[in-house]
Design an enzyme around this catalytic site. Structure first.
Site, PDB file in Angstrom:
ATOM      1  CB  ALA A 115      -0.999  -0.172   1.159  1.00 31.47           C
ATOM      2  CG  ASP A 116       2.829   5.069  -1.168  1.00 34.52           C
ATOM      3  OD1 ASP A 116       3.847   4.752  -0.642  1.00 34.52           O
ATOM      4  OD2 ASP A 116       2.714   6.083  -1.621  1.00 34.52           O
ATOM      5  CB  THR A 117      -1.024   6.968   2.256  1.00 33.96           C
ATOM      6  OG1 THR A 117      -1.551   5.419   2.585  1.00 33.96           O
ATOM      7  CG2 THR A 117      -2.085   8.032   2.692  1.00 33.96           C
ATOM      8  CB  SER A 152      -2.606   2.524  -4.001  1.00 33.91           C
ATOM      9  OG  SER A 152      -1.372   2.555  -3.167  1.00 33.91           O
TER      10      SER A 152
END
Length: 237
Positions: A115-117, A152
């Site tokens: 994931a990434d933010t 994501s």
């Protein structure tokens, strides 16, 4: 929800040497959540918030951290950036594991979550602050304003090689944050480790959050609803 016909063989002893073999077919309703518990899950993140969220969802998992140069991956749109970063993390971990394509069909599924933010403020993408000064500038800007958090989730089925992906978007509206609170928050140092210096769950930040349009878990780094949706899809493919 899948339905599977499963044969059940019952041996019944009759008179003398006779044995009657009765084969019954019963319908078993398989719970996708039960199937998920039998899957091996790897969380490809060092984020404590993501670990806590996945634990709250009831999953057992191991942790691997991807070693990538995030600054070398650039995209103009926030959604494109977080997806590209999560994909790159997955690729790095797959490479470390030495997995080559499709595995045996009957193997228990292994699902990798990456994931990434990022935070979008006044049209500008903000990642982790590079210094306390930048973190202070970020947080001071949120005071009395709004920050958009874009995250994501990418699920890679290491057993089949398939990959599911998606994005989550939330808006966070703040009351005015006093300068002394901002100073204490920056001195704590935790803002340097989160996208945009924004940590919704921090006890110094929480009292000044007015409204969250979206999901708090998405703001914290891992949307539960999106993650569950992609996990389900990964097992169906």
């Amino acid at each position: 929800m899948a339905m599977t016909m499963m044969p059940l063989v019952v041996a019944m002893e009759g008179c003398g040497d006779c044995e009657l073999m009765v084969q019954l077919k019963i319908v078993m309703i398989l719970n996708p959540r039960f199937e998920m518990k039998n899957a091996k899950i790897i969380l490809g993140s060092s984020s404590m918030a993501r670990r806590n969220i996945l634990e709250e969802m009831g999953y057992h998992f191991t942790v691997m951290v991807a070693d990538i140069d995030e600054k070398s991956i650039r995209r103009e749109k926030a959604e494109d950036l977080v997806l590209a970063l999560a994909e790159a993390k997955a690729d790095a971990i797959v490479s470390r594991l030495g997995i080559e394509g499709h595995k045996e069909e009957n193997a228990h599924p292994t699902l990798l979550i990456t994931a990434d933010t990022v935070v979008v403020y006044e049209g500008m993408i903000r990642e982790k602050p590079s210094s306390k000064e930048e973190a202070r500038h970020f947080v001071k800007g949120y005071s009395g304003g709004c920050a958009v958090v874009v995250g994501s989730v990418v699920i890679t089925n290491l057993t089949t090689g398939t990959r599911k992906r998606g994005c989550d978007r939330s808006e966070v509206y703040f009351h005015d944050i006093p300068d002394e609170v901002i100073d204490r928050l920056i001195d704590d140092g935790v803002t340097l480790n989160v996208a945009g210096g924004l940590m919704l769950e921090h006890p110094l930040t929480a009292p000044f959050v007015d409204t969250v349009i979206g999901t708090p878990d998405g703001v914290m780094g891992l949307s539960k609803s999106l993650t569950q949706k992609l996990l389900d899809e990964s097992l169906e493919s």
